[in-house]
Design a protein around this motif. Structure first.
Motif: not given
Length: 249
Positions: A5, A7, A24, A70
């Motif tokens: 993920t 961002r 995201d 992440r």
């Protein structure tokens, strides 16, 4: 394929497709793929990045992705306290010097006007630009994202603006140059240093009207061009002062 993920924050979103901005996104990756490769596949040059967090921990560009990571990616000079975090550039450039690609000649001349050592030739290829940036520790200025993704490049800047004066303001603000300016100390044409010269030394090179109205002159040590405070000096000085004031606000 495994997935992470991802961002991006603030102005890094400008490089992304609209569907990926400010949110995201789940991205598939190949085993052994680096975070640099994944980021640049999405169109963001690594030279625009200051910090990468993976699962809350700062990493370098060569970090190898793991299933379920992440990833948060922050731009240069993001407004947060980054003191305890790991920047992806281990050695910042103490003295700002530049090399501009073939499409940024007007920006290069304006940076020289402010006193910044800026190399420029309109016939220099990509590999030569990168080699100059790396070997001479210069920040590569370009509007070519692919060029800024070159593996060997460590310091670069994507110039967003189109207008040359706006480009200058963008670079001055991004690299916090307002207090470092030394206006009218470099030749705008060749980048050489200027030094005061007596009028009688260069009298035969001056138009008659210049000899009559001016008594202060500067000579480029490299190309021999002569400068004086002509008709454009007042406007150029006002532009310099506006940049300095903007940087101090």
């Amino acid at each position: 394929m495994p997935e992470v993920t991802l961002r991006f924050y603030e102005e890094l979103n400008d490089f992304l497709p609209a569907a990926l901005r400010k949110r995201d996104s789940v991205q598939a990756f190949r085993e052994g793929e680096s975070v640099k490769h994944l980021i640049e596949k999405l169109g963001v040059p690594h030279t625009e990045i200051e910090i990468i967090l993976v699962n809350g921990r700062s990493v370098y560009l060569d970090y190898r992705l793991q299933e379920g990571d992440r990833i948060s990616v922050y731009p240069m000079f993001e407004a947060l306290d980054v003191t305890p975090l790991l920047r992806i550039r281990q050695t910042p450039l103490r003295t700002p010097k530049f090399v501009a690609d073939a499409h940024l000649g007007k920006l290069a001349r304006r940076l020289r006007l402010l006193g910044f050592d800026t190399r420029f030739r309109n016939d220099t290829g990509d590999h030569a630009l990168v080699a100059c940036s790396v070997s001479e520790k210069r920040i590569l200025l370009s509007r070519d994202r692919a060029l800024l993704m070159h593996r060997a490049l460590t310091h670069g800047c994507y110039v967003h603006e189109i207008d040359p004066y706006r480009q200058l303001r963008e670079v001055v603000e991004r690299f916090q140059l307002a207090e470092r300016m030394s206006p009218f100390s470099r030749c705008m044409m060749c980048n050489g240093a200027l030094e005061p010269v007596e009028a009688d030394r260069i009298a035969d090179r001056l138009p008659n009207r210049v000899r009559r109205h001016y008594n202060q002159f500067w000579l480029c040590r490299d190309c021999g061009r002569v400068y004086w405070k002509g008709s454009h000096y007042r406007q150029l000085s006002a532009d310099v002062e506006a940049l300095r004031n903007r940087g101090n606000t």
